[in-house]
Motif scaffolding. Structure first.
Motif, PDB file in Angstrom:
ATOM      1  N   TRP A 144       0.815  -1.220   0.000  1.00  0.00           N
ATOM      2  CA  TRP A 144       0.000   0.000   0.000  1.00  0.00           C
ATOM      3  C   TRP A 144       0.846   1.266   0.000  1.00  0.00           C
ATOM      4  O   TRP A 144       0.482   2.253  -0.639  1.00  0.00           O
ATOM      5  CB  TRP A 144      -0.892   0.025   1.244  1.00  0.00           C
ATOM      6  N   ASP A 145       1.922   1.293   0.755  1.00  0.00           N
ATOM      7  CA  ASP A 145       2.676   2.528   1.000  1.00  0.00           C
ATOM      8  C   ASP A 145       3.814   2.681   0.003  1.00  0.00           C
ATOM      9  O   ASP A 145       4.529   1.720  -0.298  1.00  0.00           O
ATOM     10  CB  ASP A 145       3.230   2.532   2.421  1.00  0.00           C
ATOM     11  N   PRO A 186       1.887  -2.025   5.174  1.00  0.00           N
ATOM     12  CA  PRO A 186       1.778  -1.615   6.580  1.00  0.00           C
ATOM     13  C   PRO A 186       1.457  -2.816   7.468  1.00  0.00           C
ATOM     14  O   PRO A 186       0.517  -3.553   7.214  1.00  0.00           O
ATOM     15  CB  PRO A 186       0.628  -0.602   6.576  1.00  0.00           C
ATOM     16  N   LEU A 228      -8.868   3.272   4.587  1.00  0.00           N
ATOM     17  CA  LEU A 228      -8.204   2.498   3.538  1.00  0.00           C
ATOM     18  C   LEU A 228      -8.212   3.238   2.203  1.00  0.00           C
ATOM     19  O   LEU A 228      -7.263   3.144   1.421  1.00  0.00           O
ATOM     20  CB  LEU A 228      -8.878   1.132   3.396  1.00  0.00           C
ATOM     21  N   ARG A 243      -5.402   5.564   2.310  1.00  0.00           N
ATOM     22  CA  ARG A 243      -4.135   4.847   2.161  1.00  0.00           C
ATOM     23  C   ARG A 243      -3.898   4.449   0.703  1.00  0.00           C
ATOM     24  O   ARG A 243      -2.754   4.442   0.225  1.00  0.00           O
ATOM     25  CB  ARG A 243      -4.182   3.582   3.018  1.00  0.00           C
ATOM     26  N   ALA A 302      -2.655   7.682  -1.300  1.00  0.00           N
ATOM     27  CA  ALA A 302      -1.527   8.474  -0.799  1.00  0.00           C
ATOM     28  C   ALA A 302      -0.323   8.365  -1.728  1.00  0.00           C
ATOM     29  O   ALA A 302       0.010   7.279  -2.226  1.00  0.00           O
ATOM     30  CB  ALA A 302      -1.158   8.011   0.603  1.00  0.00           C
ATOM     31  N   ARG A 330      -3.469  -0.276  -5.529  1.00  0.00           N
ATOM     32  CA  ARG A 330      -2.421  -0.889  -4.705  1.00  0.00           C
ATOM     33  C   ARG A 330      -1.696  -1.946  -5.523  1.00  0.00           C
ATOM     34  O   ARG A 330      -2.211  -2.439  -6.540  1.00  0.00           O
ATOM     35  CB  ARG A 330      -3.025  -1.497  -3.439  1.00  0.00           C
TER      36      ARG A 330
END
Length: 675
Positions: free
Chosen positions: A259-260, A269, A352, A355, A358, A442
């Motif tokens: 995700w990040d 995460p 979510l 997230r 982002a 994602r």
């Protein structure tokens, strides 16, 4: 006096105080190297070469004279420091095994006497046993068994040298037979312990994780780091389907979801793993299958997209990543059911969603500008933006493993400058493009495709099948799988897995050509996994199911093992009694001679010396005295006066054994008796 001097100079005792002969020392060092071999094969190449070179140098430098103690200590400390440096001063199973190998490699520098040799062999035996902490495959077992047998044979040689036997060839038939007899005696008890000794469903204690983990999936992804993984043909999964089988193009084995994004690296995460899995409305069709997972030293599992429920002993995260509560340090099997989703997390929560949108500030300005332009053109139609991106990839992009390392604006460089890469470039850049256009997206990592093994009727997935794709969230449908790599036009697929690693079956249509020999080899490995590594506590309790006993309780297992062990011990005792004759052929011939005289009532008493026995036989049977006295004198001189070291010793020993075997004392004839 001369006899006493000869006894003091007996070769066996002299060697115990001094150095062993060169041939025996070579045999000891070669056996220690054989013990090290299976452990070195499981260590990183750099560490393995370091240990091997150290062992050779230590043995060569100290061959004629001992290495000074301070220098030896300095070299050992330097070796330990080098090993710790190469493992980043982290402690784990592989670090401990590397230190053990280093200590064994340094041991030849102080191996000169029989005691030193036995110490080295005993210490070296730890190496093949430590190998099973890193690998439990059939090759490791065969090498470990070979090393153990070599140690027994070499120890037998040292015993012969100590007894005064010059030794002869290290692998003499007599030594092999003796070692084989020992193994045959202990084999039934070993098999009884393996099959019937009660096993625990879970271990009482754990073992440290590995510091230098095996290549494989992780919860992060950086540009370019997957090249080695995708060129690795090592098996990672074996899948057996029960009933329907999905087409290869739909075999997406879902792993960690990322995700990040910090501008260069994608990560998952950890806190998301604690959330319950998102709601899935499965399609009507589905698949039932069992996955056999090779050890990976992490807790990540994969499943066919999309898993309906976590199998026993595992846990699903909110994004349907699958995890094991313990590190997968050994072979595991998981029964699963999956189905393609009709709707997946259609009501995406605000946290979510944020997230999945982002992006770091100050990165990839050209991608952001393009996405904003597409958004203005498409309005609220997210699906149109997805189709436009895929059309662009099909028209202008190429697939290749030869891609330079990207810089700060990695997505900009890939989309506008190079327009060529492999799955991690395509998936990561596609997600950045979608997020820049306001579409939640994602990265999903895992494997795709596989190779069907016709011999075993299962699917093989290799590390080279590693793949990354994207998921975008669309209104009314939820998360939808999008594979931008698969959109590349066939004519622009250049440097592929088939070019680099023949034998891999993957995303791009089975580019590999797995030969029948490799197919047979993997089927045999799967049989090993099933027969040996997969024999766990549950299968042990179901051992007698073919005989109508559904499940053995722990108390029954203990009784069954006790019965089998008792039978095995009786077998061992019988074989030991049957073969308790001395291994020394001279002693065997001497004791047979004694038994012949015993049948005549003239056997030697346990407390009777040879001289007293001869005098008693001469008084009773003067006709037997001359030959018995001559044979007894030759036997005593050979056994106790050290005459075996003289010239022609082996031939004299053979002559004495033949003479003892030929001597047949006849019963005393009664006067007037007719035959």
């Amino acid at each position: 006096m001369a006899s006493a001097h000869a006894i003091a100079a007996a070769p066996g005792r002299h060697r115990e105080r001094g150095r062993i002969d060169d041939a025996s020392r070579v045999a000891v060092l070669a056996t220690a190297a054989l013990c090290l071999l299976p452990l070195l094969l499981q260590m990183p190449a750099g560490l393995a070469v370091l240990v091997a070179v150290t062992a050779i140098v230590m043995a060569a430098v100290s061959w004629r004279r001992p290495m000074p103690g301070p220098l030896r200590l300095l070299l050992v400390l330097a070796l330990i420091g080098t090993v710790m440096t190469m493992t980043s001063f982290s402690f784990g199973r592989d670090t401990g095994c590397a230190l053990l190998a280093a200590m064994i490699a340094a041991k030849p520098s102080e191996t000169y006497t029989l005691r030193d040799a036995r110490s080295l062999l005993g210490f070296a035996l730890f190496a093949p046993f430590a190998t099973f902490l890193l690998d439990q495959g059939p090759l490791s077992l065969l090498l470990a068994m070979g090393a153990s047998l070599a140690v027994l044979v070499t120890l037998q040689r040292l015993a012969d040298v100590e007894a005064g036997d010059p030794g002869g060839a290290p692998l003499s038939w007599r030594r092999l037979v003796a070692v084989g007899r020992l193994c045959a005696i202990g084999l039934p008890l070993a098999l009884a312990a393996f099959w019937l000794f009660p096993r625990l469903g879970s271990p009482l204690w754990g073992i440290p994780d590995r510091v230098l983990a095996r290549p494989g999936l992780s919860d992060s992804m950086r540009p370019g780091e997957w090249v080695d993984l995708m060129a690795d043909d090592t098996p990672t999964l074996r899948v057996k389907f029960f009933g329907a089988t999905p087409p290869t193009s739909q075999m997406y084995w879902r792993g960690p979801v990322l995700w990040d994004f910090d501008g260069r690296e994608w990560t998952q995460p950890r806190w998301l793993r604690g959330l319950p899995p998102a709601t899935v409305e499965p399609a009507t069709r589905g698949w039932d299958y069992e996955i056999e997972v090779e050890p990976t030293d992490n807790r990540l599992l994969v499943s066919l997209d999309l898993l309906r429920a976590a199998p026993d002993g595992s846990r699903l995260a909110v994004d349907h990543s699958l995890f094991s509560p313990r590190s997968l340090t050994s072979l595991t099997r998981w029964r699963m059911q999956s189905a393609p989703p009709a709707r997946y997390d259609a009501d995406l929560g605000a946290v979510l969603r944020g997230r999945a949108l982002a992006l770091p500030e100050g990165f990839n300005p050209r991608t952001r500008a393009l996405a904003e332009q597409w958004r203005r053109d498409a309005g609220a139609d997210d699906a149109a933006i997805v189709r436009r991106a895929l059309d662009w990839i099909q028209r202008e992009f190429a697939y290749t493993l030869t891609t330079p390392l990207l810089g700060r604006h990695s997505t900009d460089e890939f989309l506008f400058d190079y327009k060529a890469g492999f799955c991690e470039h395509f998936s990561g850049s596609f997600v950045v493009l979608m997020r820049s256009a306001g579409i939640p997206a994602r990265v999903v990592t895992g494997y795709t495709g596989g190779y069907y093994n016709r011999i075993g009727d299962y699917w093989l997935v290799r590390r080279s099948d590693a793949h990354a794709w994207a998921e975008v969230w669309l209104q009314g449908r939820g998360w939808v799988r999008v594979d931008p790599t698969a959109a590349v036009a066939p004519e622009r697929i250049y440097d592929t897995l088939a070019d680099r690693a023949p034998g891999a079956g993957g995303l791009l249509g089975g580019l590999a050509n797995v030969t029948p020999a490799l197919e047979l080899g993997d089927w045999l490995r799967r049989g090993w996994n099933d027969f040996v590594l997969g024999f766990d506590a549950d299968r042990q309790r179901r051992l007698l199911k073919p005989m109508g006993i559904e499940r053995l309780e722990p108390r029954q297992m203990i009784l069954l093992f006790a019965l089998a062990a008792s039978i095995a011990v009786l077998w061992m005792a019988w074989l030991s009694h049957r073969g308790e004759r001395e291994r020394d052929p001279l002693l065997r011939a001497w004791h047979r001679l004694d038994r012949r005289y015993t049948r005549l009532g003239l056997g030697r008493a346990a407390s009777e010396t040879v001289g007293d026995w001869n005098r008693r036989v001469a008084a009773a049977r003067p006709d037997l005295a001359p030959e018995l006295n001559e044979l007894s004198q030759r036997f005593v001189e050979w056994r106790y006066a050290g005459t075996q070291a003289g010239p022609g010793g082996p031939q004299r020993l053979r002559d004495l054994i033949r003479a003892l075997r030929r001597h047949r004392p006849r019963p005393q004839r009664i006067p007037g008796e007719h035959r």
